[in-house]
Design an enzyme around this catalytic site. Structure first.
Site, short mmCIF file in Angstrom:
data_model
loop_
_atom_site.label_atom_id
_atom_site.label_comp_id
_atom_site.label_asym_id
_atom_site.label_seq_id
_atom_site.Cartn_x
_atom_site.Cartn_y
_atom_site.Cartn_z
CG HIS A 1 -1.23 1.04 6.98
ND1 HIS A 1 -0.29 0.65 8.13
CD2 HIS A 1 -0.52 2.29 6.20
CE1 HIS A 1 1.23 0.42 7.67
NE2 HIS A 1 0.90 2.24 6.79
CD GLU A 2 -2.03 2.12 2.78
OE1 GLU A 2 -0.98 3.56 2.76
OE2 GLU A 2 -0.75 1.39 2.66
N GLY B 1 1.07 -0.88 -0.35
CA GLY B 1 0.35 -0.20 -0.19
C GLY B 1 0.80 1.13 0.22
CD GLN C 1 3.08 5.57 2.80
OE1 GLN C 1 2.26 5.24 2.45
NE2 GLN C 1 3.85 5.52 3.25
CG HIS D 1 -0.10 6.96 5.27
ND1 HIS D 1 1.00 7.08 6.29
CD2 HIS D 1 -0.07 5.58 5.09
CE1 HIS D 1 1.87 6.22 6.09
NE2 HIS D 1 1.51 5.13 6.05
CB CYS E 1 4.79 2.84 7.19
SG CYS E 1 4.23 3.95 6.47
CG LEU E 2 6.16 0.49 1.41
CD1 LEU E 2 5.42 1.05 -0.22
CD2 LEU E 2 7.85 0.22 1.08
NI NI Z 1 2.47 3.14 6.24
#
Ligand code: NI
Length: 179
Positions: A144-145, A47, A52, A148, A102-103
């Site tokens: 999660h997304e 994701g 991000q 953000h 998480c990236l």
């Molecule tokens: Ni994330």
């Protein structure tokens, strides 16, 4: 298409409440979504949310690979989805702990409580309405997304810091336990 630079935890763009996308079909939004998919797949991740990649807009992309889906019928493998101006409704009171990364927080993982079941909706770049119910890993990725977009990182959802560590060490510990 191009691979975008990913903002890491500590950058203020990750703490902002994002703005709705005015025109989901606009060429720059299509381009952004395509670049985000390429960036997510390259990372690789499951994701990626617009903040991000330094765009404080209510848009994210995600996928639920087959190997990650559980036996729950709603936790199905999902092809790559672009979700714009999403809504998420938590169904029921059940919360489950599950591992997340998480990236924007490279090399780390933590166990985070999330709603077991959700309903979510949004539109894609062609104006198609997406409306689904999900559970398991699928529900976790979407929550999660979605977080953000409100400037919330998984670290802000953690309840037990014992379950927070470097992916490499956690994998080593897991292997040592024979799982
Ligand atoms: Ni994330």
């Amino acid at each position: 298409m191009s691979i975008l630079k990913i903002a890491r935890m500590g950058h203020p763009v990750l703490l902002r409440k994002c703005q709705p996308v005015a025109d989901p079909g606009a060429p720059e939004i299509r381009r952004l979504a395509a670049d985000m998919i390429e960036t997510m797949e390259d990372a690789p991740g499951v994701g990626l949310a617009a903040p991000q990649v330094y765009q404080p807009l209510r848009l994210f992309v995600f996928r639920v690979p087959g190997g990650r889906a559980t036996r729950d019928p709603d936790d199905t493998e999902t092809t790559t989805t672009v979700l714009i101006n999403p809504m998420v409704e938590l169904l029921g009171e059940e919360r489950v702990l599950g591992w997340e990364g998480c990236l924007s927080i490279p090399d780390l993982r933590a166990a985070v409580p999330r709603a077991a079941r959700i309903r979510y909706s949004g539109v894609d770049c062609d104006g198609n309405v997406i409306e689904r119910e999900a559970s398991g890993f699928h529900a976790r990725v979407v929550q999660h997304e979605y977080d953000h977009l409100d400037g919330i990182l998984y670290t802000m959802r953690m309840t037990d810091f014992r379950y927070f560590g470097f992916t490499e060490e956690l994998n080593r510990a897991e292997a040592a336990q024979g799982h």
